[in-house]
Design a protein around this motif. Structure first.
Motif, PDB file in Angstrom:
ATOM      1  N   ARG A 102       0.809  -1.213   0.000  1.00  0.00           N
ATOM      2  CA  ARG A 102       0.000   0.000   0.000  1.00  0.00           C
ATOM      3  C   ARG A 102       0.844   1.265   0.000  1.00  0.00           C
ATOM      4  O   ARG A 102       1.421   1.661   1.014  1.00  0.00           O
ATOM      5  N   LYS A 221     -21.039  -7.303   4.987  1.00  0.00           N
ATOM      6  CA  LYS A 221     -20.132  -6.899   3.907  1.00  0.00           C
ATOM      7  C   LYS A 221     -19.663  -8.171   3.198  1.00  0.00           C
ATOM      8  O   LYS A 221     -18.915  -8.947   3.756  1.00  0.00           O
ATOM      9  N   SER A 223     -18.630  -8.306  -0.328  1.00  0.00           N
ATOM     10  CA  SER A 223     -17.714  -8.121  -1.453  1.00  0.00           C
ATOM     11  C   SER A 223     -16.274  -8.178  -0.961  1.00  0.00           C
ATOM     12  O   SER A 223     -15.908  -7.531   0.032  1.00  0.00           O
ATOM     13  N   GLN A 224     -15.432  -8.947  -1.641  1.00  0.00           N
ATOM     14  CA  GLN A 224     -14.023  -9.028  -1.269  1.00  0.00           C
ATOM     15  C   GLN A 224     -13.356  -7.659  -1.357  1.00  0.00           C
ATOM     16  O   GLN A 224     -12.537  -7.310  -0.517  1.00  0.00           O
ATOM     17  N   LYS A 225     -13.735  -6.885  -2.356  1.00  0.00           N
ATOM     18  CA  LYS A 225     -13.158  -5.540  -2.497  1.00  0.00           C
ATOM     19  C   LYS A 225     -13.590  -4.640  -1.351  1.00  0.00           C
ATOM     20  O   LYS A 225     -12.791  -3.886  -0.790  1.00  0.00           O
ATOM     21  N   GLU A 226     -14.859  -4.729  -0.963  1.00  0.00           N
ATOM     22  CA  GLU A 226     -15.383  -3.930   0.144  1.00  0.00           C
ATOM     23  C   GLU A 226     -14.663  -4.275   1.442  1.00  0.00           C
ATOM     24  O   GLU A 226     -14.267  -3.388   2.210  1.00  0.00           O
ATOM     25  N   GLY A 228     -11.680  -5.772   1.667  1.00  0.00           N
ATOM     26  CA  GLY A 228     -10.281  -5.399   1.520  1.00  0.00           C
ATOM     27  C   GLY A 228     -10.047  -3.915   1.730  1.00  0.00           C
ATOM     28  O   GLY A 228      -9.086  -3.510   2.380  1.00  0.00           O
ATOM     29  N   ASP A 229     -10.952  -3.090   1.195  1.00  0.00           N
ATOM     30  CA  ASP A 229     -10.813  -1.637   1.363  1.00  0.00           C
ATOM     31  C   ASP A 229     -10.882  -1.252   2.831  1.00  0.00           C
ATOM     32  O   ASP A 229     -10.152  -0.366   3.291  1.00  0.00           O
ATOM     33  N   THR A 234      -5.785  -6.503  -0.279  1.00  0.00           N
ATOM     34  CA  THR A 234      -6.249  -6.699  -1.634  1.00  0.00           C
ATOM     35  C   THR A 234      -7.356  -7.758  -1.630  1.00  0.00           C
ATOM     36  O   THR A 234      -7.478  -8.548  -0.695  1.00  0.00           O
ATOM     37  N   SER A 235      -8.150  -7.781  -2.696  1.00  0.00           N
ATOM     38  CA  SER A 235      -9.188  -8.809  -2.822  1.00  0.00           C
ATOM     39  C   SER A 235      -8.571 -10.197  -2.830  1.00  0.00           C
ATOM     40  O   SER A 235      -9.135 -11.148  -2.268  1.00  0.00           O
ATOM     41  N   ARG A 236      -7.415 -10.309  -3.440  1.00  0.00           N
ATOM     42  CA  ARG A 236      -6.739 -11.604  -3.499  1.00  0.00           C
ATOM     43  C   ARG A 236      -6.340 -12.080  -2.106  1.00  0.00           C
ATOM     44  O   ARG A 236      -6.441 -13.268  -1.785  1.00  0.00           O
ATOM     45  N   GLU A 239      -9.462 -13.354  -0.286  1.00  0.00           N
ATOM     46  CA  GLU A 239      -9.821 -14.695  -0.759  1.00  0.00           C
ATOM     47  C   GLU A 239      -8.867 -15.744  -0.213  1.00  0.00           C
ATOM     48  O   GLU A 239      -9.279 -16.862   0.146  1.00  0.00           O
TER      49      GLU A 239
END
Length: 273
Positions: A102, A221, A223-226, A228-229, A234-236, A239
């Motif tokens: 980051r 929540k 979403s992986q992106k949600e 992660g943020d 990261t979304s990865r 997961e």
């Protein structure tokens, strides 16, 4: 601001060299560099450590410290480099990984560290402590000042980060397996007890990030992106943590150590996925 590559020059100091990080072959301080610092120090002393030359020095140290701190955070070596110089930073491996990923967090920590280091060095260490006869150049001395400032800035950031993980993980905080006096809403007591024990067994030994991810899923929540943020991942990475938990759950179920949960008992509070 983009990260700048650095190298150690022949005097053992980091130098900006475009976009790459190189390794020096020499680390000794040259007599020429020490003499230049000695003459600069004398001019600054005569000017009572003020004026244009002092201003230029502050600006030079700012850029130098910024590039060095960010480069070391980006390549993951900053904790080890601090330890080599006797500056011990309480950092967990996943926090170092976050610094490497980051850029915005590197900016935040580097800004606080370098701002503090420049002030401390120019107002305290340079006028009162730095001694050219002891063999350390101004930049070498300043780099160690940056390390102490990084330790303090990192402590502020990591405290907030760990609290965020802890808050998100609260629904899955470790509790004794026999503590089932409060059933889960909407479930019979027996099912609630099985659900809670099963979750605790799956989460036993889970990393703080995994608990935090599950806590956010529980709160709705999905979403992986949600996720992660909110957690600085990261979304990865999100997961990856969930995949390890699923693998553990399947292994426990195969051994008969947990009961497979029916879908209605596992739905997050936020509703359907």
């Amino acid at each position: 601001m983009q990260d700048q590559g650095i190298e150690l020059d022949k005097q053992g100091e980091s130098q900006v060299v475009g976009g790459q990080v190189r390794v020096a072959t020499q680390r000794r301080t040259s007599p020429e560099r020490m003499e230049a610092d000695r003459l600069l120090y004398e001019r600054l002393r005569l000017a009572d450590f003020s004026g244009r030359e002092m201003k230029r020095l502050r600006e030079d140290l700012w850029v130098y410290g910024w590039n060095v701190m960010r480069a070391w955070m980006r390549d993951g070596t900053i904790i080890a480099k601090c330890r080599e110089r006797g500056v011990f930073v309480d950092a967990r491996y996943h926090e170092v990984e976050t610094l490497m990923r980051r850029g915005d967090i590197r900016d935040e920590i580097a800004h606080g560290a370098v701002e503090s280091a420049v002030k401390t060095f120019t107002e305290m260490f340079l006028p009162k402590r730095w001694d050219p006869d002891k063999g350390a150049t101004m930049r070498t001395y300043f780099t160690r000042t940056c390390m102490f400032a990084f330790r303090d800035a990192f402590k502020i950031w990591s405290w907030s980060y760990r609290r965020r993980l802890s808050t998100a993980a609260a629904p899955f905080a470790p509790v004794p397996f026999d503590d089932f006096d409060q059933p889960s809403p909407g479930l019979p007591f027996e099912d609630s007890a099985v659900l809670r024990e099963t979750i605790q067994r799956i989460m036993a030994g889970a990393r703080p990030q995994a608990r935090a991810i599950c806590g956010l899923i529980w709160e709705g929540k999905v979403s992986q992106k949600e996720i992660g943020d909110e957690l600085g991942m990261t979304s990865r990475s999100v997961e990856g943590h969930m995949r390890r938990l699923r693998t553990r759950a399947k292994a426990l179920a195969a051994k008969g150590e947990i009961e497979a949960l029916y879908r209605g008992a596992c739905a997050p509070k936020g509703g359907s996925r």
